[in-house]
Scaffold this active site. Structure first.
Site, PDB file in Angstrom:
ATOM      1  N   GLY A   1       0.827  -1.208   0.000  1.00  0.00           N
ATOM      2  CA  GLY A   1       0.000   0.000   0.000  1.00  0.00           C
ATOM      3  C   GLY A   1       0.861   1.257   0.000  1.00  0.00           C
ATOM      4  O   GLY A   1       0.551   2.231  -0.689  1.00  0.00           O
TER       5      GLY A   1
ATOM      6  N   ASP B   1      -5.540   0.521   3.639  1.00  0.00           N
ATOM      7  CA  ASP B   1      -4.615   1.078   2.639  1.00  0.00           C
ATOM      8  C   ASP B   1      -5.231   2.272   1.894  1.00  0.00           C
ATOM      9  O   ASP B   1      -4.508   3.149   1.434  1.00  0.00           O
ATOM     10  CB  ASP B   1      -4.197   0.005   1.618  1.00  0.00           C
ATOM     11  CG  ASP B   1      -2.980  -0.782   2.104  1.00  0.00           C
ATOM     12  OD1 ASP B   1      -2.242  -0.258   2.965  1.00  0.00           O
ATOM     13  OD2 ASP B   1      -2.756  -1.910   1.627  1.00  0.00           O
TER      14      ASP B   1
ATOM     15  N   CYS C   1     -16.187   9.602  18.018  1.00  0.00           N
ATOM     16  CA  CYS C   1     -17.300   8.664  17.839  1.00  0.00           C
ATOM     17  C   CYS C   1     -17.688   8.023  19.168  1.00  0.00           C
ATOM     18  O   CYS C   1     -18.268   8.698  19.999  1.00  0.00           O
ATOM     19  CB  CYS C   1     -16.995   7.660  16.739  1.00  0.00           C
ATOM     20  SG  CYS C   1     -18.516   7.066  15.968  1.00  0.00           S
TER      21      CYS C   1
ATOM     22  N   HIS D   1     -15.861  10.935  12.313  1.00  0.00           N
ATOM     23  CA  HIS D   1     -14.453  10.533  12.410  1.00  0.00           C
ATOM     24  C   HIS D   1     -13.575  11.540  11.656  1.00  0.00           C
ATOM     25  O   HIS D   1     -13.380  11.385  10.447  1.00  0.00           O
ATOM     26  CB  HIS D   1     -14.250   9.162  11.767  1.00  0.00           C
ATOM     27  CG  HIS D   1     -14.859   8.035  12.523  1.00  0.00           C
ATOM     28  ND1 HIS D   1     -14.138   7.197  13.333  1.00  0.00           N
ATOM     29  CD2 HIS D   1     -16.145   7.604  12.584  1.00  0.00           C
ATOM     30  CE1 HIS D   1     -14.945   6.289  13.861  1.00  0.00           C
ATOM     31  NE2 HIS D   1     -16.158   6.517  13.428  1.00  0.00           N
TER      32      HIS D   1
ATOM     33  N   GLU E   1     -10.484  11.806  11.670  1.00  0.00           N
ATOM     34  CA  GLU E   1      -9.205  11.206  11.268  1.00  0.00           C
ATOM     35  C   GLU E   1      -9.186  10.722   9.815  1.00  0.00           C
ATOM     36  O   GLU E   1      -8.123  10.634   9.208  1.00  0.00           O
ATOM     37  CB  GLU E   1      -8.816  10.063  12.222  1.00  0.00           C
ATOM     38  CG  GLU E   1      -9.654   8.782  12.127  1.00  0.00           C
ATOM     39  CD  GLU E   1     -10.916   8.799  12.968  1.00  0.00           C
ATOM     40  OE1 GLU E   1     -11.367   9.896  13.351  1.00  0.00           O
ATOM     41  OE2 GLU E   1     -11.468   7.705  13.230  1.00  0.00           O
TER      42      GLU E   1
END
Ligand code: GLN
Length: 539
Positions: A21, A74, A385, A511, A513
């Site tokens: 990846g 990935d 979350c 989220h 992130e």
């Protein structure tokens, strides 16, 4: 398929976890920096339709795209490196391929034919290989084939790659094989045999790799490269060394030094700008590697024994730390180990606490203690979350005095369901792909930490949850100092909560992130780190 689109396939040999990846993302970055439009897709050999139902212990984090696809982690690397969004079409599993074929069979689309792995499964794989190329949007599509060459599971993918060369012409297809050159310390030797064998396996399947990327802990001497070239049938300058690096963000530059992009460009006869412009990337690396300060941050979660389960959060810290030239000493703390008695000793060295996303009851009490500690000791807190939901429950119990407050995920019969199942979730029977997924709008309340971080009034962030803040309690929370600083304008769902008067106490139902990239570090992570730096100064 786009007529001018070129296809690069990345296969792996010898062992898994070689970082296909990262190599795919690095090559894509180099091609992108030369002005090409590139995307990356991953084909996974397992039978799950998507990784959404996989335990994070098995496979690491489930990454969520803008369009709400639950995908392999990935894809997170692809987005973080390229700064362009991916979608459901960028991650396909064997399960999805078979599901599509069997659905077609039931519809009678095969007109009485016997449905077989070749050609029907391989055709379906190829259709999906080409799908992203159809709009003509991309010059290059890089396809990472999950698993290892020789695995029974990945055979149909490898066969489809072989056929692709015939379908669209050898000049439009390139195969990069990532392999391992182990070092035997007793013999003080780098060994090429495993690579020879794995290339033989590829050849048996009808594929001659064009480029070998060799993971190694020691530089490859010319002799070793020559041997690999000779035995594996590749040009000497197409044996690329991939040394272990300090950070994954070094890999694009290492691959540039090894001229991986140049080899690809000349083999595929691509017209590009040269040389690659990577100023921003280098500036980021410079800041990442030369921090002027450091902070200790605790990530509290239940899957911490496998850091890959929190990949995007960990990378978001890397991006935000670089912005502030701040080294982040991240401790992954198992939530089950935190108790009222030991919370202080476990957490007092931390300048910031993040309570992670998750599912189910295990470790809940420890997370609750961590929230309580952060709230009552003015330690910057970030709840993501489930982390946000726990912050709400903790506040309800310890500030509002609702002792039995809970989420209905943990206790269906609680008298005070401050976190409850969304209306549209109540009739959901199947677990896979049925959460609230993908990007939704959120309007920020002026004068809050959230609106200061984003310096915008409307944002879009990605979701993956079933439960939500129960708006029946909103007034009660607000009157006592926990405010909703972000709200979905269409549904009224609470997206962000904050504790007023605390140095930095923010919880997000979404989220953040998933959207942090090297080029665009996430503002909430940057602000959180900034608050932890302040906290350290003030102590
Ligand atoms: N378990 C919670 C829910 O489903 C939180 C999910 C998460 O943290 N991603 O709402």
């Amino acid at each position: 398929m786009g007529s001018t689109t070129k296809y690069i396939f990345i296969t792996g040999g010898v062992t898994s976890s070689l970082g296909k990846g990262i190599i795919a993302a690095s090559l894509a970055k180099l091609l992108q920096s030369r002005g090409l439009s590139v995307t990356i897709q991953k084909f996974d050999p397992y039978l799950n339709i998507d990784p959404g139902t996989l335990n994070p212990y098995e496979h690491g984090e489930c990454y969520v795209t803008e369009d709400g696809a639950e995908t392999d982690l990935d894809l997170g690397h692809y987005e973080r490196f390229l700064n362009t969004p991916t979608s459901q079409s960028n991650n396909i599993t064997t399960g999805r391929i078979y599901n599509n074929v069997i659905t077609k069979e039931r519809r009678g689309e095969y007109l009485g034919k016997t449905v077989q792995v070749i050609p029907h499964i391989t055709d379906e794989i190829k259709n999906n290989f080409y799908k992203l190329g159809e709009g003509g949007k991309y010059d290059v599509i890089i396809t990472e084939i999950g698993g290892c060459v020789g695995d029974i599971e990945s055979l149909p993918f490898i066969e489809a790659v072989r056929q692709t060369r015939w379908d669209i012409g050898a000049g439009n297809v390139l195969v990069v094989h990532l392999t391992l050159i182990p070092y035997l310390s007793a013999a003080k030797e780098l060994k090429t045999k495993p690579t020879q064998h794995s290339v033989k396996q590829l050849l048996e399947a009808g594929i001659q790799p064009d480029i070998l990327v060799c993971r190694t802990e020691h530089h490859l001497p010319l002799e070793v490269k020559k041997k690999l070239a000779l035995f594996c049938n590749v040009h000497l300058n197409c044996v690329i060394e991939a040394m272990d690096a300090k950070t994954i963000y070094d890999i694009p530059l290492l691959m540039k030094k090894e001229k991986l992009d140049e080899r690809v460009i000349s083999k595929l006869k691509l017209t590009t700008k040269a040389p690659a412009e990577l100023d921003h990337w280098k500036e980021f690396l410079g800041r990442l590697k030369n921090p002027t300060q450091e902070v200790n941050i605790g990530l509290i979660g239940k899957y911490v024994s496998l850091p890959d389960a929190y990949k995007s959060i960990i990378e978001s810290f890397t991006h935000a730390g670089a912005v502030l030239e701040c080294k982040i000493n991240l401790s992954l703390i198992p939530s089950e180990e935190i108790t009222p008695e030991n919370a202080k000793s476990k957490l007092e060295e931390l300048q910031g606490i993040l309570v992670a996303p998750g599912f189910g009851e295990r470790g809940l009490d420890g997370k609750m203690e961590a929230v309580k500690y952060a709230r009552t000791h003015n330690v910057p807190f970030f709840g993501v979350c489930l982390g946000m939901q726990i912050a709400v429950i903790e506040f309800a119990r310890n500030v509002l005095g609702l002792e039995d407050a809970n989420s209905t995920e943990m206790d269906q019969d609680t008298a005070n369901p401050v976190i409850a199942l969304m209306e549209e979730q109540k009739n959901v029977k199947q677990l896979g792909g049925t959460m609230r997924l993908g990007a939704y709008p959120c309007e920020l309340t002026r004068g809050t930490k959230a609106s200061a971080a984003y310096s915008r009034s409307k944002i879009f962030e990605r979701h993956r949850h079933r439960y939500e803040f129960n708006n029946k309690y909103q007034k009660q929370f607000e009157q006592n100092g926990m405010v909703a600083s972000g709200i979905n304008p269409d549904t009224g769902l609470v997206e962000i909560i904050e504790v007023a008067g605390h140095p930095w106490f923010v919880g997000t139902q979404f989220h953040p992130e998933y959207k942090s990239t090297v080029l665009n570090p996430h503002p909430l992570f940057v602000r959180f780190i900034r608050a932890t730096i302040e906290n350290k100064k003030n102590r």
